[in-house]
Write an enzyme that holds these catalytic residues in place. Structure first.
Site, PDB file in Angstrom:
ATOM      1  N   TYR A  69      50.782  -4.674  64.956  1.00 40.93           N
ATOM      2  CA  TYR A  69      52.193  -4.843  64.617  1.00 40.93           C
ATOM      3  C   TYR A  69      52.348  -6.182  63.879  1.00 40.93           C
ATOM      4  O   TYR A  69      52.476  -7.238  64.496  1.00 40.93           O
ATOM      5  CB  TYR A  69      53.061  -4.879  65.876  1.00 40.93           C
ATOM      6  CG  TYR A  69      53.218  -3.578  66.626  1.00 40.93           C
ATOM      7  CD1 TYR A  69      52.836  -2.364  66.067  1.00 40.93           C
ATOM      8  CD2 TYR A  69      53.762  -3.557  67.909  1.00 40.93           C
ATOM      9  CE1 TYR A  69      52.992  -1.179  66.768  1.00 40.93           C
ATOM     10  CE2 TYR A  69      53.927  -2.376  68.612  1.00 40.93           C
ATOM     11  CZ  TYR A  69      53.531  -1.188  68.036  1.00 40.93           C
ATOM     12  OH  TYR A  69      53.700  -0.013  68.736  1.00 40.93           O
ATOM     13  N   PHE A 217      60.052   6.129  70.150  1.00 40.68           N
ATOM     14  CA  PHE A 217      61.011   6.693  69.198  1.00 40.68           C
ATOM     15  C   PHE A 217      62.097   7.503  69.912  1.00 40.68           C
ATOM     16  O   PHE A 217      62.659   8.441  69.341  1.00 40.68           O
ATOM     17  CB  PHE A 217      60.323   7.562  68.136  1.00 40.68           C
ATOM     18  CG  PHE A 217      59.369   6.820  67.240  1.00 40.68           C
ATOM     19  CD1 PHE A 217      59.530   5.460  67.012  1.00 40.68           C
ATOM     20  CD2 PHE A 217      58.315   7.466  66.618  1.00 40.68           C
ATOM     21  CE1 PHE A 217      58.656   4.764  66.180  1.00 40.68           C
ATOM     22  CE2 PHE A 217      57.443   6.786  65.781  1.00 40.68           C
ATOM     23  CZ  PHE A 217      57.613   5.424  65.558  1.00 40.68           C
ATOM     24  N   GLY A 221      64.509   8.869  67.102  1.00 46.33           N
ATOM     25  CA  GLY A 221      64.563  10.315  66.871  1.00 46.33           C
ATOM     26  C   GLY A 221      63.780  10.698  65.631  1.00 46.33           C
ATOM     27  O   GLY A 221      62.637  10.284  65.437  1.00 46.33           O
ATOM     28  N   THR A 229      67.725   6.895  63.832  1.00 45.45           N
ATOM     29  CA  THR A 229      68.453   7.912  63.078  1.00 45.45           C
ATOM     30  C   THR A 229      69.948   7.617  63.111  1.00 45.45           C
ATOM     31  O   THR A 229      70.464   7.050  64.080  1.00 45.45           O
ATOM     32  CB  THR A 229      68.195   9.310  63.658  1.00 45.45           C
ATOM     33  OG1 THR A 229      68.899  10.286  62.879  1.00 45.45           O
ATOM     34  CG2 THR A 229      68.669   9.417  65.100  1.00 45.45           C
TER      35      THR A 229
END
Length: 299
Positions: A69, A217, A221, A229
């Protein structure tokens, strides 16, 4: 909802092996900037540090991270080290190994079993630790994870890792890993608006075995690595209005309601969003609301 008064322990706790964590945690992926898995636009350093400090202030004691990351200027592990070291005794940092990015940020060949020690040691170096609380092996499409997981089990025996988990797996891989060493968590993509019979089966198997199920997530989504989202079905919007909550908070609450063994690790680079995400720990959905929401998860 009065977000500022709600802390991460409102959703209860779970044990990763012998480590007790609040069920509402933090994912570090979005701390580094606009792109999770390529260089993108680096984050503002002080803002990212503020995210971490605010999360801990609100009772978050479970942070999910990885050495891969990073953006051009930011490393999630370095930010965690700078913001939170010396670490509180109850802070559990969970790292992932398997995928690999070179120093230019390009994806390279995933780690072989004999390379996993180097991946673990890199996380240790960046975080400033002498051992990792939990390490998830991220499966990279291989049919068997036995060699890779076995290599991590050896590092656990050597004292570099306290507990082991697995990520991106199918149900058969859980059985394969448990035959080698204890598994304390399974981390897979799983979300309200994403029908996933295989994920449902893993959720059930983990619950039966006392293993944490950690969906990623859950808020994003369909947006996935691109971000949360902004498309929500009418049921999510209606339930959100009924609770005076945001759609993202409803998504998190739905995830936590899937079982006492489910942990949430929403990620953000915004300190205000940390407050909102943690507040989802205090949401209580009715059976009717869960049934209505669940309709969009079923195939």
């Amino acid at each position: 909802m009065t977000s500022e008064t709600i802390t991460a322990d409102a959703a209860g706790t779970w044990k990763l092996g012998d480590l007790t964590v609040n069920r509402l945690g933090l994912g570090a992926m979005r701390l580094t900037g606009s792109a999770a898995f390529h260089l993108g636009t680096p984050s503002d350093r002080e803002r990212s540090l503020a995210v971490l400090r605010k999360a801990v202030e609100l009772g978050v004691n479970h942070i999910d991270t990885a050495a891969f990351y990073f953006s051009a200027l930011r490393s999630a592990n370095e930010l965690i080290n700078s913001a939170l070291a010396p670490y509180a005794d109850d802070l559990v940092i969970v790292a992932k190994v398997g995928p690999y990015r070179d120093y230019s940020g390009e994806w390279a060949t995933s780690a072989r079993p004999d390379q996993l020690r180097g991946h673990v040691e890199e996380n240790l170096r960046q975080l400033g630790r002498d051992h990792l609380d939990v390490v998830n092996l991220r499966r990279m499409d291989q049919d068997s994870i036995a060699e890779h997981f076995g290599a991590l089990a050896d590092l656990r025996e050597a004292g570099l890792i306290r507990h082991l988990g697995i990520s991106g797996i199918e149900p058969k891989h859980l059985a394969e890993a448990r035959a080698i060493a204890p598994v304390v968590c399974v981390q897979n993509r799983y979300a309200l608006d994403r029908p996933d019979p295989e994920g449902d089966e893993l959720l059930r198997l983990c619950g039966e075995s006392g293993i944490a199920f950690v969906p990623f997530f859950a808020v994003a989504g369909s947006g996935g690595a691109r971000g949360a989202t902004d498309t929500h079905d009418d049921t999510v919007l209606t339930v959100a209005r009924e609770h005076g909550a945001s759609p993202a908070q409803i998504r998190l609450a739905w995830s936590l309601h899937q079982g006492a063994h489910v942990l949430a690790i929403p990620g953000t680079g915004n300190p205000d969003h940390v407050v909102d995400n943690v507040a989802a720990a205090g949401l209580r959905l009715t059976e009717d609301e869960l049934a209505r929401l669940g309709a969009s998860h079923r195939p």
